[in-house]
Design a protein around this motif. Structure first.
Motif, PDB file in Angstrom:
ATOM      1  N   ALA A  23       0.832  -1.211   0.000  1.00  0.00           N
ATOM      2  CA  ALA A  23       0.000   0.000   0.000  1.00  0.00           C
ATOM      3  C   ALA A  23       0.864   1.258   0.000  1.00  0.00           C
ATOM      4  O   ALA A  23       0.557   2.241  -0.700  1.00  0.00           O
ATOM      5  CB  ALA A  23      -0.926  -0.008   1.211  1.00  0.00           C
ATOM      6  N   ARG A  27       1.248   4.296  -2.841  1.00  0.00           N
ATOM      7  CA  ARG A  27       1.117   5.728  -2.545  1.00  0.00           C
ATOM      8  C   ARG A  27       2.336   6.502  -3.047  1.00  0.00           C
ATOM      9  O   ARG A  27       2.209   7.631  -3.520  1.00  0.00           O
ATOM     10  CB  ARG A  27       0.942   5.968  -1.029  1.00  0.00           C
ATOM     11  CG  ARG A  27      -0.337   5.448  -0.431  1.00  0.00           C
ATOM     12  CD  ARG A  27      -1.576   5.926  -1.175  1.00  0.00           C
ATOM     13  NE  ARG A  27      -1.647   7.376  -1.291  1.00  0.00           N
ATOM     14  CZ  ARG A  27      -2.133   8.012  -2.356  1.00  0.00           C
ATOM     15  NH1 ARG A  27      -2.565   7.341  -3.394  1.00  0.00           N
ATOM     16  NH2 ARG A  27      -2.178   9.327  -2.382  1.00  0.00           N
ATOM     17  N   ASP A 105      -0.359  10.493   4.629  1.00  0.00           N
ATOM     18  CA  ASP A 105      -0.589   9.652   3.455  1.00  0.00           C
ATOM     19  C   ASP A 105      -1.061   8.257   3.843  1.00  0.00           C
ATOM     20  O   ASP A 105      -1.673   7.553   3.032  1.00  0.00           O
ATOM     21  CB  ASP A 105       0.700   9.518   2.643  1.00  0.00           C
ATOM     22  CG  ASP A 105       1.212  10.866   2.165  1.00  0.00           C
ATOM     23  OD1 ASP A 105       0.563  11.459   1.289  1.00  0.00           O
ATOM     24  OD2 ASP A 105       2.251  11.327   2.682  1.00  0.00           O
ATOM     25  N   ALA A 106      -0.760   7.854   5.050  1.00  0.00           N
ATOM     26  CA  ALA A 106      -1.195   6.543   5.552  1.00  0.00           C
ATOM     27  C   ALA A 106      -1.342   6.626   7.057  1.00  0.00           C
ATOM     28  O   ALA A 106      -0.566   7.307   7.733  1.00  0.00           O
ATOM     29  CB  ALA A 106      -0.192   5.448   5.179  1.00  0.00           C
ATOM     30  N   GLU A 133      -7.077  10.145  -0.818  1.00  0.00           N
ATOM     31  CA  GLU A 133      -6.466   8.959  -1.426  1.00  0.00           C
ATOM     32  C   GLU A 133      -5.514   8.238  -0.468  1.00  0.00           C
ATOM     33  O   GLU A 133      -4.825   7.296  -0.876  1.00  0.00           O
ATOM     34  CB  GLU A 133      -5.718   9.301  -2.725  1.00  0.00           C
ATOM     35  CG  GLU A 133      -6.495  10.164  -3.693  1.00  0.00           C
ATOM     36  CD  GLU A 133      -7.766   9.504  -4.198  1.00  0.00           C
ATOM     37  OE1 GLU A 133      -7.794   8.270  -4.297  1.00  0.00           O
ATOM     38  OE2 GLU A 133      -8.734  10.242  -4.479  1.00  0.00           O
ATOM     39  N   ALA A 135      -4.113   5.854   2.692  1.00  0.00           N
ATOM     40  CA  ALA A 135      -4.371   4.448   3.030  1.00  0.00           C
ATOM     41  C   ALA A 135      -4.575   4.278   4.529  1.00  0.00           C
ATOM     42  O   ALA A 135      -3.831   4.850   5.340  1.00  0.00           O
ATOM     43  CB  ALA A 135      -3.207   3.572   2.571  1.00  0.00           C
ATOM     44  N   GLY A 197     -10.501  -1.975   0.716  1.00  0.00           N
ATOM     45  CA  GLY A 197      -9.781  -2.603  -0.386  1.00  0.00           C
ATOM     46  C   GLY A 197      -9.542  -4.082  -0.194  1.00  0.00           C
ATOM     47  O   GLY A 197      -9.609  -4.868  -1.138  1.00  0.00           O
ATOM     48  N   GLU A 249      -8.978   2.786   1.579  1.00  0.00           N
ATOM     49  CA  GLU A 249      -8.450   3.957   0.884  1.00  0.00           C
ATOM     50  C   GLU A 249      -9.466   5.087   0.939  1.00  0.00           C
ATOM     51  O   GLU A 249     -10.645   4.882   0.651  1.00  0.00           O
ATOM     52  CB  GLU A 249      -8.123   3.621  -0.572  1.00  0.00           C
ATOM     53  CG  GLU A 249      -7.475   4.792  -1.309  1.00  0.00           C
ATOM     54  CD  GLU A 249      -6.992   4.397  -2.690  1.00  0.00           C
ATOM     55  OE1 GLU A 249      -7.032   5.268  -3.595  1.00  0.00           O
ATOM     56  OE2 GLU A 249      -6.587   3.241  -2.886  1.00  0.00           O
ATOM     57  N   LYS A 250      -8.991   6.245   1.337  1.00  0.00           N
ATOM     58  CA  LYS A 250      -9.858   7.421   1.451  1.00  0.00           C
ATOM     59  C   LYS A 250      -9.981   8.097   0.091  1.00  0.00           C
ATOM     60  O   LYS A 250      -9.013   8.649  -0.442  1.00  0.00           O
ATOM     61  CB  LYS A 250      -9.278   8.410   2.472  1.00  0.00           C
ATOM     62  CG  LYS A 250     -10.161   9.623   2.731  1.00  0.00           C
ATOM     63  CD  LYS A 250      -9.544  10.503   3.802  1.00  0.00           C
ATOM     64  CE  LYS A 250     -10.431  11.685   4.144  1.00  0.00           C
ATOM     65  NZ  LYS A 250      -9.838  12.513   5.228  1.00  0.00           N
ATOM     66  N   ARG A 251     -11.174   8.030  -0.467  1.00  0.00           N
ATOM     67  CA  ARG A 251     -11.388   8.622  -1.788  1.00  0.00           C
ATOM     68  C   ARG A 251     -11.543  10.130  -1.695  1.00  0.00           C
ATOM     69  O   ARG A 251     -12.026  10.653  -0.705  1.00  0.00           O
ATOM     70  CB  ARG A 251     -12.637   8.008  -2.428  1.00  0.00           C
ATOM     71  CG  ARG A 251     -12.492   6.519  -2.729  1.00  0.00           C
ATOM     72  CD  ARG A 251     -11.315   6.246  -3.637  1.00  0.00           C
ATOM     73  NE  ARG A 251     -11.229   4.841  -4.044  1.00  0.00           N
ATOM     74  CZ  ARG A 251     -10.237   4.328  -4.741  1.00  0.00           C
ATOM     75  NH1 ARG A 251      -9.230   5.098  -5.104  1.00  0.00           N
ATOM     76  NH2 ARG A 251     -10.231   3.050  -5.081  1.00  0.00           N
TER      77      ARG A 251
END
Length: 252
Positions: A23, A27, A105-106, A133, A135, A197, A249-251
């Motif tokens: 993941a 990214r 980002d994650a 986007e 994770a 996911g 995953e954050k859309r």
């Protein structure tokens, strides 16, 4: 990670680590940035934070235990990643007292939801810390694994109690306040708008196999690791896993 010097530890982390590393790699490709900002809430002494930092990422660990954060600092220094690991005292329910919203980002939330008063709020906060986007890696205790373990130990009444208990507890002496099914965890994530996911069963067999067999039988550890990896994504085994891992995953 998994640490070759700690073979038994690799059984507990290998599946999650491979999913998480993949993941993070995605990214990196999507953002064009080699160094991501990663938040590890409940990250303790750095079982995941330090290996993530070894990949070149910047990691903030939020944990309520000063002792765990001290161990994290020492571990990061030994791994020569102290400049990429920051420890902050706090917890997931008060997350934004110590970190910024939408700054990562994650986000890792491993072994946390079992212990917080409001798991749904914990998941919402973890998601709110993500950039678009980003994770989400969620790891929590599985109900089925506990039921199976109590039954195989001959504690049949406790196994049945855990099976019918809303929190998945087998008795007053149970050290884990709450357990989840794969469906419950996925629902908690989906309720925040995050796209689920993948769901993995973790330690499907590892906690059931005698340690002496893994430690002494030639090739047993490697074979068991491969078996765990093969079974992890199969829904049939989620119901007996000791832990459950959800990747979201954050859309935008």
């Amino acid at each position: 990670m998994p640490d070759p010097m700690r073979p038994r530890a690799s059984l507990r982390t290998a599946v999650v680590w491979e999913v998480l590393k993949d993941a993070l790699d995605r990214r990196v490709k999507a953002t064009g940035r080699e160094a991501l900002d990663v938040l590890d809430t409940g990250g303790g002494s750095g079982n995941f934070a330090v290996p993530v930092a070894r990949l070149g990422h910047r990691v903030t660990v939020v944990d309520p235990s000063p002792n765990a954060l001290f161990a994290l600092e020492r571990r990061a220094a030994e791994a020569d990643v102290a400049d990429r690991v920051r420890g902050v005292q706090g917890d997931v329910l008060g997350l934004f007292d110590v970190v910024e919203r939408g700054g990562y980002d994650a986000v890792l939330c491993h072994g946390v939801l079992e212990y917080v008063e409001d798991p749904a709020e914990g998941v919402r906060n973890a998601v709110d810390a993500l950039r678009s986007e980003g994770a989400l890696s969620l790891l929590a205790a599985g109900l089925g694994g506990a039921v199976l373990a109590r039954a195989l130990a001959g504690h049949f009444t406790e196994a049945r109690r855990a099976l019918g208990d809303p929190a998945g507890r087998w008795g007053d002496g149970d050290p884990v306040p709450r357990r989840f099914t794969a469906e419950q965890l996925a629902e908690l994530v989906a309720a925040t708008g995050v796209e689920v996911g993948a769901v993995h069963g973790v330690r499907v067999f590892a906690d059931l196999v005698p340690g002496v067999l893994v430690d002494t039988e030639p090739g047993a550890l490697d074979a068991l690791l491969k078996l765990e990896a093969a079974a992890a994504e199969l829904p049939a085994f989620h119901s007996v896993a000791t832990q459950l891992h959800v990747l979201g995953e954050k859309r935008g």
